[in-house]
Design an enzyme around this catalytic site. Structure first.
Site, PDB file in Angstrom:
ATOM      1  N   ASN A   9      -9.204  24.883   5.686  1.00 17.37           N
ATOM      2  CA  ASN A   9      -8.282  25.335   6.635  1.00 17.37           C
ATOM      3  C   ASN A   9      -7.712  23.851   7.122  1.00 17.37           C
ATOM      4  O   ASN A   9      -8.348  23.447   8.230  1.00 17.37           O
ATOM      5  CB  ASN A   9      -8.898  26.028   7.866  1.00 17.37           C
ATOM      6  CG  ASN A   9      -7.776  26.376   8.933  1.00 17.37           C
ATOM      7  OD1 ASN A   9      -6.670  25.945   8.584  1.00 17.37           O
ATOM      8  ND2 ASN A   9      -8.543  26.930   9.957  1.00 17.37           N
ATOM      9  N   TRP A  10      -6.632  23.598   6.921  1.00 16.29           N
ATOM     10  CA  TRP A  10      -6.120  22.229   7.000  1.00 16.29           C
ATOM     11  C   TRP A  10      -5.539  22.400   8.422  1.00 16.29           C
ATOM     12  O   TRP A  10      -5.124  21.124   8.870  1.00 16.29           O
ATOM     13  CB  TRP A  10      -4.941  21.841   6.160  1.00 16.29           C
ATOM     14  CG  TRP A  10      -5.232  21.755   4.849  1.00 16.29           C
ATOM     15  CD1 TRP A  10      -6.638  21.713   4.184  1.00 16.29           C
ATOM     16  CD2 TRP A  10      -4.558  21.005   3.764  1.00 16.29           C
ATOM     17  NE1 TRP A  10      -6.359  21.475   2.870  1.00 16.29           N
ATOM     18  CE2 TRP A  10      -5.106  20.943   2.459  1.00 16.29           C
ATOM     19  CE3 TRP A  10      -3.123  20.321   3.965  1.00 16.29           C
ATOM     20  CZ2 TRP A  10      -4.724  20.293   1.255  1.00 16.29           C
ATOM     21  CZ3 TRP A  10      -2.695  19.661   2.666  1.00 16.29           C
ATOM     22  CH2 TRP A  10      -3.375  19.614   1.327  1.00 16.29           C
ATOM     23  N   LYS A  11      -5.414  23.443   9.188  1.00 16.05           N
ATOM     24  CA  LYS A  11      -4.859  23.536  10.610  1.00 16.05           C
ATOM     25  C   LYS A  11      -3.446  22.807  10.408  1.00 16.05           C
ATOM     26  O   LYS A  11      -2.822  22.884   9.481  1.00 16.05           O
ATOM     27  CB  LYS A  11      -5.871  23.287  11.516  1.00 16.05           C
ATOM     28  CG  LYS A  11      -7.200  23.694  11.483  1.00 16.05           C
ATOM     29  CD  LYS A  11      -8.249  23.355  12.509  1.00 16.05           C
ATOM     30  CE  LYS A  11      -9.361  24.095  12.173  1.00 16.05           C
ATOM     31  NZ  LYS A  11     -10.286  24.155  13.138  1.00 16.05           N
ATOM     32  N   HIS A  96      -7.888  33.423  13.335  1.00 17.65           N
ATOM     33  CA  HIS A  96      -8.643  32.288  13.524  1.00 17.65           C
ATOM     34  C   HIS A  96      -8.695  32.055  15.181  1.00 17.65           C
ATOM     35  O   HIS A  96      -7.839  32.541  15.967  1.00 17.65           O
ATOM     36  CB  HIS A  96      -8.096  31.029  13.024  1.00 17.65           C
ATOM     37  CG  HIS A  96      -8.839  29.704  13.057  1.00 17.65           C
ATOM     38  ND1 HIS A  96      -8.931  28.930  14.250  1.00 17.65           N
ATOM     39  CD2 HIS A  96      -9.566  29.270  12.214  1.00 17.65           C
ATOM     40  CE1 HIS A  96      -9.890  28.182  13.967  1.00 17.65           C
ATOM     41  NE2 HIS A  96     -10.293  28.117  12.919  1.00 17.65           N
ATOM     42  N   GLU A  98      -8.667  29.609  17.136  1.00 14.69           N
ATOM     43  CA  GLU A  98      -7.354  29.058  17.855  1.00 14.69           C
ATOM     44  C   GLU A  98      -6.071  29.946  18.182  1.00 14.69           C
ATOM     45  O   GLU A  98      -5.391  29.666  18.767  1.00 14.69           O
ATOM     46  CB  GLU A  98      -7.003  27.855  16.830  1.00 14.69           C
ATOM     47  CG  GLU A  98      -8.162  26.734  17.063  1.00 14.69           C
ATOM     48  CD  GLU A  98      -8.401  25.879  15.574  1.00 14.69           C
ATOM     49  OE1 GLU A  98      -7.488  25.881  14.923  1.00 14.69           O
ATOM     50  OE2 GLU A  98      -9.621  25.203  15.507  1.00 14.69           O
ATOM     51  N   GLU A 168     -17.052  32.137  12.745  1.00 12.64           N
ATOM     52  CA  GLU A 168     -17.075  30.825  12.886  1.00 12.64           C
ATOM     53  C   GLU A 168     -17.212  30.940  14.688  1.00 12.64           C
ATOM     54  O   GLU A 168     -16.282  31.195  15.637  1.00 12.64           O
ATOM     55  CB  GLU A 168     -15.444  30.347  12.983  1.00 12.64           C
ATOM     56  CG  GLU A 168     -15.025  30.395  11.505  1.00 12.64           C
ATOM     57  CD  GLU A 168     -13.783  29.253  11.375  1.00 12.64           C
ATOM     58  OE1 GLU A 168     -14.080  28.503  10.388  1.00 12.64           O
ATOM     59  OE2 GLU A 168     -12.876  29.437  12.135  1.00 12.64           O
ATOM     60  N   GLY A 174     -14.848  21.914  15.311  1.00 11.28           N
ATOM     61  CA  GLY A 174     -14.365  20.836  15.870  1.00 11.28           C
ATOM     62  C   GLY A 174     -15.272  20.011  16.708  1.00 11.28           C
ATOM     63  O   GLY A 174     -14.771  19.277  17.522  1.00 11.28           O
ATOM     64  N   SER A 214     -17.788  22.805  12.039  1.00 10.68           N
ATOM     65  CA  SER A 214     -18.307  21.587  11.945  1.00 10.68           C
ATOM     66  C   SER A 214     -19.217  21.477  10.516  1.00 10.68           C
ATOM     67  O   SER A 214     -20.332  20.974  10.485  1.00 10.68           O
ATOM     68  CB  SER A 214     -19.383  21.239  12.852  1.00 10.68           C
ATOM     69  OG  SER A 214     -18.394  21.051  14.187  1.00 10.68           O
ATOM     70  N   GLY A 235     -12.930  23.066   8.259  1.00 10.79           N
ATOM     71  CA  GLY A 235     -11.842  22.409   8.921  1.00 10.79           C
ATOM     72  C   GLY A 235     -11.646  20.796   8.782  1.00 10.79           C
ATOM     73  O   GLY A 235     -11.354  20.441   7.678  1.00 10.79           O
ATOM     74  N   GLY A 236     -12.122  19.991   9.634  1.00  9.49           N
ATOM     75  CA  GLY A 236     -11.996  18.447   9.772  1.00  9.49           C
ATOM     76  C   GLY A 236     -12.189  17.843   8.343  1.00  9.49           C
ATOM     77  O   GLY A 236     -11.702  17.204   7.844  1.00  9.49           O
TER      78      GLY A 236
HETATM   79  P1  13P Z   1     -14.084  22.166  11.755  1.00 13.04           P
HETATM   80  O1  13P Z   1     -14.811  22.167  10.434  1.00 13.04           O
HETATM   81  O2  13P Z   1     -13.339  21.222  12.231  1.00 13.04           O
HETATM   82  O3  13P Z   1     -15.296  22.534  12.945  1.00 13.04           O
HETATM   83  O4  13P Z   1     -13.358  23.528  12.048  1.00 13.04           O
HETATM   84  C1  13P Z   1     -13.620  25.043  11.384  1.00 13.04           C
HETATM   85  C2  13P Z   1     -12.569  25.638  11.505  1.00 13.04           C
HETATM   86  O5  13P Z   1     -12.098  26.051  12.492  1.00 13.04           O
HETATM   87  C3  13P Z   1     -12.141  26.276  10.067  1.00 13.04           C
HETATM   88  O6  13P Z   1     -11.291  27.517  10.021  1.00 13.04           O
END
Ligand code: 13P
Length: 257
Positions: A9-11, A96, A98, A168, A174, A214, A235-236
């Site tokens: 997920n590149w956000k 998600h 977020e 999640e 994050g 993470s 994510g990251g």
């Molecule tokens: P991180 O891997 O940056 O913690 O993010 C996870 C995430 O929200 C994937 O959708």
């Protein structure tokens, strides 16, 4: 046996040029046997069509990070499942944390989107997970149960096997603080039990449940070895080809013992 599914997920990261570079780097990094592992990337909307073109002839699949519930119309700023399909997407991340937190998305709205995604031929990756406060209050199971039941409401038995659920925990996203393999496994087992109660044991056995929060190359093997963890929503660590490839490598070797 369920295959492992690793999604990135590149956000809200990577413009068009940066997207092209990351995809090219990723294609070069995936120079090993995937062992049946499915790999998905979910770039931002403006990069989707380019990504689809760059991914042609590879085994990397494409997803979006959100969608609206209608195919077209006066919904300024929204993107429809029909548009995502036309851009080359097979998957769409829904609900998600977020989106829940910053855009006030409810379980009901996420459920409407999930049903629309399925009827449009997209595979929804439905996200659930508790906040730190909820975990500290010992109500994780309760929160996740409500989310799973509400988000899967009225999804037909014939469709449910196409759904991917992503657990999640909000406190792990994050923050660099992943759930321990046991903490994640406990919630994944609960989610599979809920699916078996809502549908059947056979269906629950086939549903893919990803962990997100993470995930990094150095913690992915332990998480992916848990019996009910079928992949990761990253994510990251998906923003760098070598670290995303490291997680995919862990998934590819998790089936080989
Ligand atoms: P991180 O891997 O940056 O913690 O993010 C996870 C995430 O929200 C994937 O959708």
């Amino acid at each position: 046996m369920r295959s492992k599914v690793i999604a990135g997920n590149w956000k809200m990261n990577k413009d068009l040029g940066e997207s092209e570079k990351l995809i090219k780097d990723l294609k070069m990094s995936l120079n090993f046997d995937l062992g049946g592992t499915r790999v998905i990337i979910c770039p931002p909307y403006p990069s989707l069509a380019l990504a689809a073109k760059l991914l042609e002839g590879t085994s990397i699949e494409l997803g979006a990070q959100n969608m609206y519930t209608e195919n077209e119309g006066a919904f300024t700023g929204e993107v429809s499942p029909k548009m995502l399909k036309a851009a080359g997407c097979k998957y769409v991340i829904l609900g998600h944390s977020e989106r829940r937190q910053y855009f006030a998305e409810s379980n009901e709205f996420i459920n409407t989107k999930a049903r629309k995604a399925l009827s449009s031929g997209l595979i929804p990756i439905i996200c659930v997970g508790e906040t730190l406060e909820e975990r500290e209050k010992n109500i994780t199971d309760q929160i996740v149960s409500v989310q799973v039941k509400a988000c899967l409401k009225e999804i037909a038995a014939a469709d449910i096997e196409r759904v991917i659920v992503a657990y999640e925990p909000v406190w792990a996203i994050g923050t660099g603080k992943n759930a321990t393999p046991q903490q994640a496994q406990d919630v994944h087992r609960l989610i599979r039990k809920l699916v078996s109660q809502l549908y059947s044991i056979q269906v629950a056995d086939r549903v893919i449940i990803q962990y997100g929060g993470s995930v990094k190359p150095d913690n992915s093997a332990d998480l992916l070895h848990q019996p009910d963890i079928d992949g990761a929503l990253v994510g990251g660590a998906c923003l760098k080809a070598d670290s995303f490839a490291g997680i995919i490598r862990a998934a590819a070797s998790s089936g080989k013992k």
